[in-house]
Each structure stands twice: as structure tokens, then as C-alpha cells.
Motif scaffolding. Structure first.
Motif, PDB file in Angstrom:
ATOM      1  N   MET A   1       5.720   7.366   5.088  1.00  0.00           N
ATOM      2  CA  MET A   1       4.467   5.664   6.566  1.00  0.00           C
ATOM      3  C   MET A   1       3.911   5.085   5.800  1.00  0.00           C
ATOM      4  O   MET A   1       3.462   5.437   4.312  1.00  0.00           O
ATOM      5  CB  MET A   1       3.762   7.244   6.851  1.00  0.00           C
ATOM      6  CG  MET A   1       2.619   6.866   7.690  1.00  0.00           C
ATOM      7  SD  MET A   1       1.596   7.352   8.259  1.00  0.00           S
ATOM      8  CE  MET A   1       0.084   7.860   6.571  1.00  0.00           C
ATOM      9  N   LEU A   2       3.544   3.830   5.926  1.00  0.00           N
ATOM     10  CA  LEU A   2       3.421   2.657   5.436  1.00  0.00           C
ATOM     11  C   LEU A   2       1.616   3.339   5.432  1.00  0.00           C
ATOM     12  O   LEU A   2       1.302   2.985   5.882  1.00  0.00           O
ATOM     13  CB  LEU A   2       3.723   1.771   6.289  1.00  0.00           C
ATOM     14  CG  LEU A   2       3.137   0.653   5.602  1.00  0.00           C
ATOM     15  CD1 LEU A   2       4.328  -0.055   4.497  1.00  0.00           C
ATOM     16  CD2 LEU A   2       3.359  -0.578   6.356  1.00  0.00           C
ATOM     17  N   SER A   3       1.838   3.029   4.033  1.00  0.00           N
ATOM     18  CA  SER A   3       0.283   2.698   3.828  1.00  0.00           C
ATOM     19  C   SER A   3      -0.253   2.026   2.931  1.00  0.00           C
ATOM     20  O   SER A   3       0.760   2.207   1.639  1.00  0.00           O
ATOM     21  CB  SER A   3      -0.244   4.432   3.373  1.00  0.00           C
ATOM     22  OG  SER A   3       0.295   4.717   2.501  1.00  0.00           O
ATOM     23  N   TRP A   4      -1.374   1.307   2.865  1.00  0.00           N
ATOM     24  CA  TRP A   4      -2.156   0.104   1.532  1.00  0.00           C
ATOM     25  C   TRP A   4      -3.526   1.007   1.668  1.00  0.00           C
ATOM     26  O   TRP A   4      -4.102   0.784   1.931  1.00  0.00           O
ATOM     27  CB  TRP A   4      -2.081  -1.338   1.814  1.00  0.00           C
ATOM     28  CG  TRP A   4      -0.600  -1.465   2.433  1.00  0.00           C
ATOM     29  CD1 TRP A   4       0.805  -1.658   2.089  1.00  0.00           C
ATOM     30  CD2 TRP A   4      -0.383  -3.189   2.399  1.00  0.00           C
ATOM     31  NE1 TRP A   4       1.217  -2.372   2.135  1.00  0.00           N
ATOM     32  CE2 TRP A   4       0.409  -3.259   2.410  1.00  0.00           C
ATOM     33  CE3 TRP A   4      -1.625  -4.597   3.141  1.00  0.00           C
ATOM     34  CZ2 TRP A   4       1.501  -4.750   2.522  1.00  0.00           C
ATOM     35  CZ3 TRP A   4      -0.926  -5.234   3.046  1.00  0.00           C
ATOM     36  CH2 TRP A   4       0.233  -5.675   3.002  1.00  0.00           C
ATOM     37  N   ILE A   5      -4.159   0.765  -0.389  1.00  0.00           N
ATOM     38  CA  ILE A   5      -5.316   1.331  -0.487  1.00  0.00           C
ATOM     39  C   ILE A   5      -5.718   0.038  -0.799  1.00  0.00           C
ATOM     40  O   ILE A   5      -4.796  -0.615  -1.732  1.00  0.00           O
ATOM     41  CB  ILE A   5      -5.616   2.172  -1.258  1.00  0.00           C
ATOM     42  CG1 ILE A   5      -5.230   3.516  -0.563  1.00  0.00           C
ATOM     43  CG2 ILE A   5      -7.003   2.551  -1.865  1.00  0.00           C
ATOM     44  CD1 ILE A   5      -5.182   5.015  -0.384  1.00  0.00           C
ATOM     45  N   ASP A   6      -6.559  -0.678  -1.111  1.00  0.00           N
ATOM     46  CA  ASP A   6      -7.328  -2.301  -1.471  1.00  0.00           C
ATOM     47  C   ASP A   6      -6.152  -3.389  -1.786  1.00  0.00           C
ATOM     48  O   ASP A   6      -5.787  -3.839  -2.830  1.00  0.00           O
ATOM     49  CB  ASP A   6      -8.265  -1.310  -2.732  1.00  0.00           C
ATOM     50  CG  ASP A   6      -8.941  -1.067  -2.757  1.00  0.00           C
ATOM     51  OD1 ASP A   6      -9.522  -0.922  -1.118  1.00  0.00           O
ATOM     52  OD2 ASP A   6      -9.677  -0.626  -3.005  1.00  0.00           O
ATOM     53  N   GLY A   7      -5.217  -3.395  -0.224  1.00  0.00           N
ATOM     54  CA  GLY A   7      -3.853  -4.767  -0.719  1.00  0.00           C
ATOM     55  C   GLY A   7      -2.881  -3.913  -1.341  1.00  0.00           C
ATOM     56  O   GLY A   7      -2.125  -4.834  -1.114  1.00  0.00           O
ATOM     57  N   PRO A   9       0.367  -1.077  -2.263  1.00  0.00           N
ATOM     58  CA  PRO A   9       1.122   0.118  -1.328  1.00  0.00           C
ATOM     59  C   PRO A   9       0.397   1.123  -2.276  1.00  0.00           C
ATOM     60  O   PRO A   9       0.293   1.124  -3.113  1.00  0.00           O
ATOM     61  CB  PRO A   9       2.458  -0.459  -1.576  1.00  0.00           C
ATOM     62  CG  PRO A   9       2.655  -1.747  -1.711  1.00  0.00           C
ATOM     63  CD  PRO A   9       1.644  -1.878  -1.982  1.00  0.00           C
ATOM     64  N   ALA A  10       0.041   2.648  -1.822  1.00  0.00           N
ATOM     65  CA  ALA A  10      -0.310   3.036  -2.028  1.00  0.00           C
ATOM     66  C   ALA A  10      -0.659   4.968  -1.021  1.00  0.00           C
ATOM     67  O   ALA A  10      -0.701   4.560  -0.075  1.00  0.00           O
ATOM     68  CB  ALA A  10      -2.382   3.363  -2.922  1.00  0.00           C
ATOM     69  N   ASP A  11      -0.267   5.344  -1.653  1.00  0.00           N
ATOM     70  CA  ASP A  11      -1.014   7.026  -0.511  1.00  0.00           C
ATOM     71  C   ASP A  11      -1.943   8.609  -0.928  1.00  0.00           C
ATOM     72  O   ASP A  11      -1.463   9.525  -0.880  1.00  0.00           O
ATOM     73  CB  ASP A  11       0.386   7.619  -0.426  1.00  0.00           C
ATOM     74  CG  ASP A  11       1.049   8.375  -1.174  1.00  0.00           C
ATOM     75  OD1 ASP A  11       0.854   8.236  -2.334  1.00  0.00           O
ATOM     76  OD2 ASP A  11       2.557   8.645  -0.934  1.00  0.00           O
ATOM     77  N   SER A  12      -2.879   7.429  -1.954  1.00  0.00           N
ATOM     78  CA  SER A  12      -3.323   8.665  -2.424  1.00  0.00           C
ATOM     79  C   SER A  12      -4.898   8.031  -2.679  1.00  0.00           C
ATOM     80  O   SER A  12      -4.838   6.715  -3.174  1.00  0.00           O
ATOM     81  CB  SER A  12      -3.530   9.938  -3.646  1.00  0.00           C
ATOM     82  OG  SER A  12      -3.052   8.344  -5.243  1.00  0.00           O
ATOM     83  N   LEU A  13      -5.845   8.237  -2.543  1.00  0.00           N
ATOM     84  CA  LEU A  13      -7.310   8.629  -2.520  1.00  0.00           C
ATOM     85  C   LEU A  13      -8.513   9.518  -3.782  1.00  0.00           C
ATOM     86  O   LEU A  13      -7.889  10.854  -3.898  1.00  0.00           O
ATOM     87  CB  LEU A  13      -8.144   8.515  -1.536  1.00  0.00           C
ATOM     88  CG  LEU A  13      -8.778   8.090  -1.530  1.00  0.00           C
ATOM     89  CD1 LEU A  13      -9.199   6.382  -0.840  1.00  0.00           C
ATOM     90  CD2 LEU A  13     -10.115   8.073   0.423  1.00  0.00           C
ATOM     91  N   SER A  14      -9.425   8.511  -4.132  1.00  0.00           N
ATOM     92  CA  SER A  14     -10.102   9.108  -5.335  1.00  0.00           C
ATOM     93  C   SER A  14     -10.892  10.654  -5.146  1.00  0.00           C
ATOM     94  O   SER A  14     -11.423  10.218  -3.923  1.00  0.00           O
ATOM     95  CB  SER A  14     -11.143   7.588  -6.315  1.00  0.00           C
ATOM     96  OG  SER A  14     -11.379   8.533  -7.001  1.00  0.00           O
ATOM     97  N   ILE A  15     -11.104  11.122  -5.850  1.00  0.00           N
ATOM     98  CA  ILE A  15     -11.784  12.623  -4.895  1.00  0.00           C
ATOM     99  C   ILE A  15     -13.477  11.992  -4.907  1.00  0.00           C
ATOM    100  O   ILE A  15     -14.167  12.679  -4.257  1.00  0.00           O
ATOM    101  CB  ILE A  15     -11.638  13.341  -5.698  1.00  0.00           C
ATOM    102  CG1 ILE A  15     -12.604  13.785  -6.629  1.00  0.00           C
ATOM    103  CG2 ILE A  15     -10.215  14.274  -5.078  1.00  0.00           C
ATOM    104  CD1 ILE A  15     -11.921  15.019  -7.346  1.00  0.00           C
ATOM    105  N   LYS A  16     -13.479  10.524  -5.591  1.00  0.00           N
ATOM    106  CA  LYS A  16     -15.473  10.197  -5.786  1.00  0.00           C
ATOM    107  C   LYS A  16     -15.422   9.479  -4.425  1.00  0.00           C
ATOM    108  O   LYS A  16     -16.290   8.901  -4.326  1.00  0.00           O
ATOM    109  CB  LYS A  16     -15.110   9.777  -6.839  1.00  0.00           C
ATOM    110  CG  LYS A  16     -15.039  10.259  -8.184  1.00  0.00           C
ATOM    111  CD  LYS A  16     -15.743   9.962  -9.764  1.00  0.00           C
ATOM    112  CE  LYS A  16     -14.723  10.395 -10.322  1.00  0.00           C
ATOM    113  NZ  LYS A  16     -15.625   9.445 -11.722  1.00  0.00           N
TER     114      LYS A  16
END
Length: 271
Positions: A1-7, A9-16
């Protein structure tokens, strides 16, 4: 699945991330057609309102640019934009100078039955009530637990949506759609200044109705209004308009006003 974080490509997020910890943020769900987000200006307007209400500084030109680039890569489907306050430490008070995090996700269009739009749907009577919070009313904020609980109330295929009321019994919306009634040629929709999501398709329909000289009113609506309605429909920016043909023992035809608005929306969404 196509995904971006802050512009990027990424597929994981900070637990904070404060969106995960506190639901500190909001989101927009947009239909993508030929590489472009539909009703985009309305989505951006609601995004700006959310930033103002939550005192969350947004770089709207950057968000617009990222959304357009992401949509161009998608081509077709549904784009979800999630904006959070970003990373934070333990505690409700946000740190100063936090940069809003932008999360973009691509999904295929839902495979809704064509009968939903053609023949109409049956609404489920949700027991879950919506709490009043005028500060958050209208926004698509990240706390969707009321909708999660309500959607878990039915599992049959005979109901395509669920009707939600507030704690006083006023009609508010459907679980993932906005609600409209037609009575004597007047288009009625619940007032959403206490709770509920002010959908972009709802706003588009209210404007379109005025353009064709159809009387419109947003006001407190109750079960008695539903019983007296000539036509009923629900709407959102992904599927357009679904006529409502039944709710418990009530039944309605797929009437001419609903069909007229549905045809206008089909042209808008090219469906």
C-alpha cells in the motif's frame, strides 16, 4: 500500500506521536480520480478549520503540494490524509514548536454494491449516542470511538449504514455519512454545531441545492421529522448519494429530489 509520512515514502510511525497517544489531530478522506483529489478545496477548508480549532500550526501550501503529488502517483482510489501534532512527551500539554505530522495513505475504492445507489439502503438503528462537544463539532478529528462502537452493532448485509443520534435523541448523522431529509420540497439536514462531522459532500450539496433554487435548512431534527419525511438519503465524498428506503418499520421511495441531486453528484464525481 502506498504511504508517505512528512512527504517521503514510509510505513512506520514513532510511538511518541500524539495522534496515537491522545487522538491529537484530524483526518480527511478524499476520492482520487485521474490523479487528482476531488472536492479538494473543501477538504482543505475543513483542514484549516481543524488546525484553528486545535491550535495546530499547519503549512497548508505544503500539505496541498504533497496531497497533489501523492494523488498523481495513485491515479485512482481513496486517499487518507492524517494530520497529528507530531511527537511529544508524556502528558496532555503539548510542547511548543511541534511540527504537524502529515500521513498519507492510499486505498482502492470500496466495492459497494451498485444497488446501494440504485435501489437504496436500509439504515440500522444504532444504540450508540454521540456526545456533545461544540469545540470539536464538524471536525473529522481522530477520536472515532463512537463510530467504531456504533459500526460494531451490526454485522448483517441487510444494513449498509447506521443512524446515529445525540444523547438527547436528536438526529445527527449516519456512521460514515451525512443525513438528509426532504419534506414538501425542502432539503433538511441536521444542525451540526453540537456534534457530528460536517462532511464536504454535505457542504457541496447545500451549495448545489441553493444554486438550483431548492430551499435548504440545517436545523434540529428528531425522529418525528424522520417519520414525516417524503424522502431520505445519506451521502459522503467517496460514494456520493445513497437513497434510504427503510429504517426499522419506516419506508420511503427513491424520490425525484434524491434522484436529481444524485445525478448532479454523479457528474461531479464522474461515477
Amino acid at each position: 500500500m502506498l504511504s508517505w509520512i512528512d512527504g517521503a515514502p514510509a510505513d512506520s510511525l514513532s510511538i511518541k506521536d500524539r495522534g496515537l497517544a491522545y487522538g491529537d489531530g484530524f483526518f480527511e478522506t478524499m476520492r482520487i480520480k485521474a490523479g487528482a483529489p476531488l472536492l479538494f478545496e473543501r477538504h482543505l477548508q475543513r483542514l484549516a478549520l481543524g488546525g484553528k480549532r486545535l491550535a495546530l500550526a499547519l503549512d497548508l501550501p505544503l500539505i496541498e503540494s504533497e496531497c497533489r503529488a501523492f494523488a498523481a502517483q495513485m491515479g485512482e482510489g481513496v486517499m487518507k490524509l492524517i494530520v497529528t501534532r507530531g511527537d511529544g512527551q508524556r502528558g496532555y500539554a503539548p510542547s511548543s514548536g511541534l511540527q504537524a505530522r502529515r500521513i498519507l495513505q492510499a486505498s482502492p475504492l470500496p466495492a459497494y454494491p451498485s444497488a446501494n445507489a440504485d435501489q437504496g439502503i436500509r439504515l440500522f438503528p444504532c444504540r450508540t449516542r454521540l456526545a456533545e462537544q461544540p469545540l470539536l463539532a464538524g471536525l473529522k478529528h481522530l477520536n472515532r470511538l463512537e463510530q467504531v462502537i456504533a459500526r460494531n452493532e451490526w454485522h448483517d448485509t441487510g444494513h449498509a449504514e447506521g443512524l446515529m443520534r445525540d444523547t438527547t435523541g436528536r438526529l445527527v448523522e449516519a456512521v460514515y455519512s451525512n443525513l438528509f431529509l426532504i419534506k414538501s420540497g425542502v432539503l433538511l439536514t441536521p444542525d451540526l454545531t453540537r456534534c457530528g462531522v460536517a462532511g464536504v459532500m454535505r457542504a457541496q450539496l447545500l451549495e448545489m441545492a441553493e444554486q438550483i433554487n431548492m430551499p435548504v435548512r440545517a436545523l434540529d431534527l428528531h425522529m418525528s421529522d424522520l417519520r414525516r419525511a417524503d424522502e431520505v438519503f445519506v451521502c459522503n465524498s467517496v460514494y456520493g448519494i445513497w437513497p434510504v428506503r427503510a429504517f426499522e418499520q419506516l419506508n420511503w421511495p427513491v424520490g425525484p429530489v434524491t434522484r436529481k441531486l444524485q445525478n448532479l453528484v454523479r457528474g461531479l464525481l464522474d461515477i
